[in-house]
Scaffold this motif. Structure first.
Motif, PDB file in Angstrom:
ATOM      1  N   ALA A 170     -45.581 -22.569  92.287  1.00 18.57           N
ATOM      2  CA  ALA A 170     -44.382 -22.537  93.127  1.00 18.57           C
ATOM      3  C   ALA A 170     -43.954 -23.949  93.495  1.00 18.57           C
ATOM      4  O   ALA A 170     -42.771 -24.281  93.444  1.00 18.57           O
ATOM      5  N   LYS A 171     -44.900 -24.788  93.857  1.00 17.08           N
ATOM      6  CA  LYS A 171     -44.576 -26.179  94.197  1.00 17.08           C
ATOM      7  C   LYS A 171     -44.000 -26.909  92.992  1.00 17.08           C
ATOM      8  O   LYS A 171     -43.047 -27.675  93.118  1.00 17.08           O
ATOM      9  N   ASP A 172     -44.574 -26.671  91.826  1.00 20.43           N
ATOM     10  CA  ASP A 172     -44.070 -27.314  90.606  1.00 20.43           C
ATOM     11  C   ASP A 172     -42.659 -26.861  90.268  1.00 20.43           C
ATOM     12  O   ASP A 172     -41.922 -27.573  89.590  1.00 20.43           O
ATOM     13  N   SER A 173     -42.275 -25.681  90.734  1.00 20.66           N
ATOM     14  CA  SER A 173     -40.939 -25.157  90.432  1.00 20.66           C
ATOM     15  C   SER A 173     -39.862 -25.744  91.341  1.00 20.66           C
ATOM     16  O   SER A 173     -38.693 -25.489  91.132  1.00 20.66           O
ATOM     17  N   GLY A 174     -40.266 -26.485  92.347  1.00 22.23           N
ATOM     18  CA  GLY A 174     -39.279 -27.084  93.225  1.00 22.23           C
ATOM     19  C   GLY A 174     -39.393 -26.694  94.678  1.00 22.23           C
ATOM     20  O   GLY A 174     -38.481 -26.922  95.439  1.00 22.23           O
ATOM     21  N   TRP A 175     -40.469 -26.078  95.073  1.00 20.04           N
ATOM     22  CA  TRP A 175     -40.733 -25.738  96.464  1.00 20.04           C
ATOM     23  C   TRP A 175     -39.822 -24.624  96.976  1.00 20.04           C
ATOM     24  O   TRP A 175     -38.982 -24.126  96.267  1.00 20.04           O
ATOM     25  N   ASN A 176     -40.003 -24.266  98.242  1.00 23.59           N
ATOM     26  CA  ASN A 176     -39.219 -23.242  98.933  1.00 23.59           C
ATOM     27  C   ASN A 176     -39.105 -21.965  98.105  1.00 23.59           C
ATOM     28  O   ASN A 176     -38.019 -21.459  97.874  1.00 23.59           O
ATOM     29  N   SER A 177     -40.248 -21.451  97.667  1.00 17.20           N
ATOM     30  CA  SER A 177     -40.245 -20.270  96.823  1.00 17.20           C
ATOM     31  C   SER A 177     -41.522 -19.459  97.047  1.00 17.20           C
ATOM     32  O   SER A 177     -42.428 -19.891  97.751  1.00 17.20           O
ATOM     33  N   VAL A 178     -41.544 -18.290  96.436  1.00 16.17           N
ATOM     34  CA  VAL A 178     -42.698 -17.392  96.510  1.00 16.17           C
ATOM     35  C   VAL A 178     -43.085 -17.038  95.078  1.00 16.17           C
ATOM     36  O   VAL A 178     -42.266 -16.529  94.326  1.00 16.17           O
ATOM     37  N   PHE A 179     -44.317 -17.341  94.704  1.00 16.22           N
ATOM     38  CA  PHE A 179     -44.825 -16.989  93.376  1.00 16.22           C
ATOM     39  C   PHE A 179     -45.988 -16.023  93.546  1.00 16.22           C
ATOM     40  O   PHE A 179     -46.803 -16.181  94.453  1.00 16.22           O
ATOM     41  N   LEU A 180     -46.067 -15.046  92.634  1.00 18.19           N
ATOM     42  CA  LEU A 180     -47.101 -14.033  92.691  1.00 18.19           C
ATOM     43  C   LEU A 180     -48.118 -14.233  91.574  1.00 18.19           C
ATOM     44  O   LEU A 180     -47.773 -14.695  90.499  1.00 18.19           O
ATOM     45  N   SER A 181     -49.343 -13.846  91.863  1.00 17.26           N
ATOM     46  CA  SER A 181     -50.394 -13.826  90.858  1.00 17.26           C
ATOM     47  C   SER A 181     -50.971 -12.425  90.817  1.00 17.26           C
ATOM     48  O   SER A 181     -51.738 -12.038  91.698  1.00 17.26           O
ATOM     49  N   PRO A 182     -50.590 -11.642  89.804  1.00 19.59           N
ATOM     50  CA  PRO A 182     -51.145 -10.289  89.721  1.00 19.59           C
ATOM     51  C   PRO A 182     -52.623 -10.347  89.378  1.00 19.59           C
ATOM     52  O   PRO A 182     -53.109 -11.348  88.850  1.00 19.59           O
ATOM     53  N   ALA A 183     -53.321  -9.289  89.683  1.00 14.56           N
ATOM     54  CA  ALA A 183     -54.745  -9.213  89.338  1.00 14.56           C
ATOM     55  C   ALA A 183     -54.900  -9.351  87.838  1.00 14.56           C
ATOM     56  O   ALA A 183     -54.008  -8.974  87.078  1.00 14.56           O
ATOM     57  N   PRO A 184     -56.006  -9.895  87.385  1.00 20.80           N
ATOM     58  CA  PRO A 184     -56.225 -10.049  85.950  1.00 20.80           C
ATOM     59  C   PRO A 184     -56.016  -8.729  85.215  1.00 20.80           C
ATOM     60  O   PRO A 184     -56.430  -7.671  85.682  1.00 20.80           O
ATOM     61  N   GLY A 185     -55.327  -8.805  84.083  1.00 21.50           N
ATOM     62  CA  GLY A 185     -55.084  -7.611  83.286  1.00 21.50           C
ATOM     63  C   GLY A 185     -53.813  -6.867  83.648  1.00 21.50           C
ATOM     64  O   GLY A 185     -53.439  -5.928  82.961  1.00 21.50           O
ATOM     65  N   LEU A 186     -53.134  -7.276  84.725  1.00 18.01           N
ATOM     66  CA  LEU A 186     -51.879  -6.616  85.088  1.00 18.01           C
ATOM     67  C   LEU A 186     -50.709  -7.331  84.437  1.00 18.01           C
ATOM     68  O   LEU A 186     -50.849  -8.384  83.843  1.00 18.01           O
ATOM     69  N   ASP A 187     -49.540  -6.789  84.586  1.00 19.01           N
ATOM     70  CA  ASP A 187     -48.320  -7.293  83.970  1.00 19.01           C
ATOM     71  C   ASP A 187     -48.097  -8.760  84.323  1.00 19.01           C
ATOM     72  O   ASP A 187     -47.885  -9.101  85.476  1.00 19.01           O
ATOM     73  N   SER A 188     -48.103  -9.615  83.323  1.00 22.48           N
ATOM     74  CA  SER A 188     -47.917 -11.046  83.570  1.00 22.48           C
ATOM     75  C   SER A 188     -46.494 -11.370  83.989  1.00 22.48           C
ATOM     76  O   SER A 188     -46.227 -12.468  84.469  1.00 22.48           O
ATOM     77  N   ASN A 189     -45.543 -10.439  83.815  1.00 22.02           N
ATOM     78  CA  ASN A 189     -44.179 -10.686  84.266  1.00 22.02           C
ATOM     79  C   ASN A 189     -44.093 -10.791  85.781  1.00 22.02           C
ATOM     80  O   ASN A 189     -43.116 -11.297  86.315  1.00 22.02           O
ATOM     81  N   LEU A 190     -45.117 -10.299  86.478  1.00 25.99           N
ATOM     82  CA  LEU A 190     -45.137 -10.410  87.932  1.00 25.99           C
ATOM     83  C   LEU A 190     -45.650 -11.771  88.384  1.00 25.99           C
ATOM     84  O   LEU A 190     -45.591 -12.101  89.549  1.00 25.99           O
ATOM     85  N   ALA A 191     -46.156 -12.565  87.458  1.00 19.76           N
ATOM     86  CA  ALA A 191     -46.855 -13.787  87.822  1.00 19.76           C
ATOM     87  C   ALA A 191     -45.975 -14.787  88.540  1.00 19.76           C
ATOM     88  O   ALA A 191     -46.425 -15.461  89.445  1.00 19.76           O
ATOM     89  N   SER A 192     -44.742 -14.918  88.137  1.00 18.18           N
ATOM     90  CA  SER A 192     -43.922 -15.919  88.805  1.00 18.18           C
ATOM     91  C   SER A 192     -42.525 -15.366  89.035  1.00 18.18           C
ATOM     92  O   SER A 192     -42.011 -14.621  88.224  1.00 18.18           O
ATOM     93  N   ASN A 193     -41.969 -15.764  90.139  1.00 18.34           N
ATOM     94  CA  ASN A 193     -40.640 -15.321  90.528  1.00 18.34           C
ATOM     95  C   ASN A 193     -39.736 -16.535  90.604  1.00 18.34           C
ATOM     96  O   ASN A 193     -40.137 -17.548  91.164  1.00 18.34           O
TER      97      ASN A 193
END
Length: 93
Positions: free
Chosen positions: A65-88
């Motif tokens: 999230a910080k690398d994306s430019g701050w002021n954001s929310v990034f998700l990390s799904p549990a291992p093996g779950l849909d990787s599309n949820l990983a970053s917003n």
């Protein structure tokens, strides 16, 4: 570190987004914006994930999230779950 017992990933993400918006809207000093960046992860206890692994995933999401430019929310799904949820992408308010 914010711990939300018995909370699903999407519910924790909603809380983080709400906190991010409220912090952004808060004016403490004129012309000095305040922002917040969050990395969110949920424990996969059924898969035997350790708390340390959970914290590492949340930290990795925070760094992304910080690398994306701050002021954001990034998700990390549990291992093996849909990787599309990983970053917003940064959400607009």
């Amino acid at each position: 570190l914010l711990v939300c017992p018995d909370t699903e990933l999407q519910d924790a993400a909603s809380l983080a987004r709400s906190l991010r918006r409220r912090i952004e809207e808060t004016v403490l000093v004129e012309n000095f914006p305040i922002t917040a960046t969050f990395g969110v992860a949920a424990l996969d206890s059924l898969a035997g994930e350790s708390v340390l692994a959970l914290i590492r995933r949340a930290d990795a999401a925070l760094l992304e999230a910080k690398d994306s430019g701050w002021n954001s929310v990034f998700l990390s799904p549990a291992p093996g779950l849909d990787s599309n949820l990983a970053s917003n992408p940064r959400e607009s308010t």
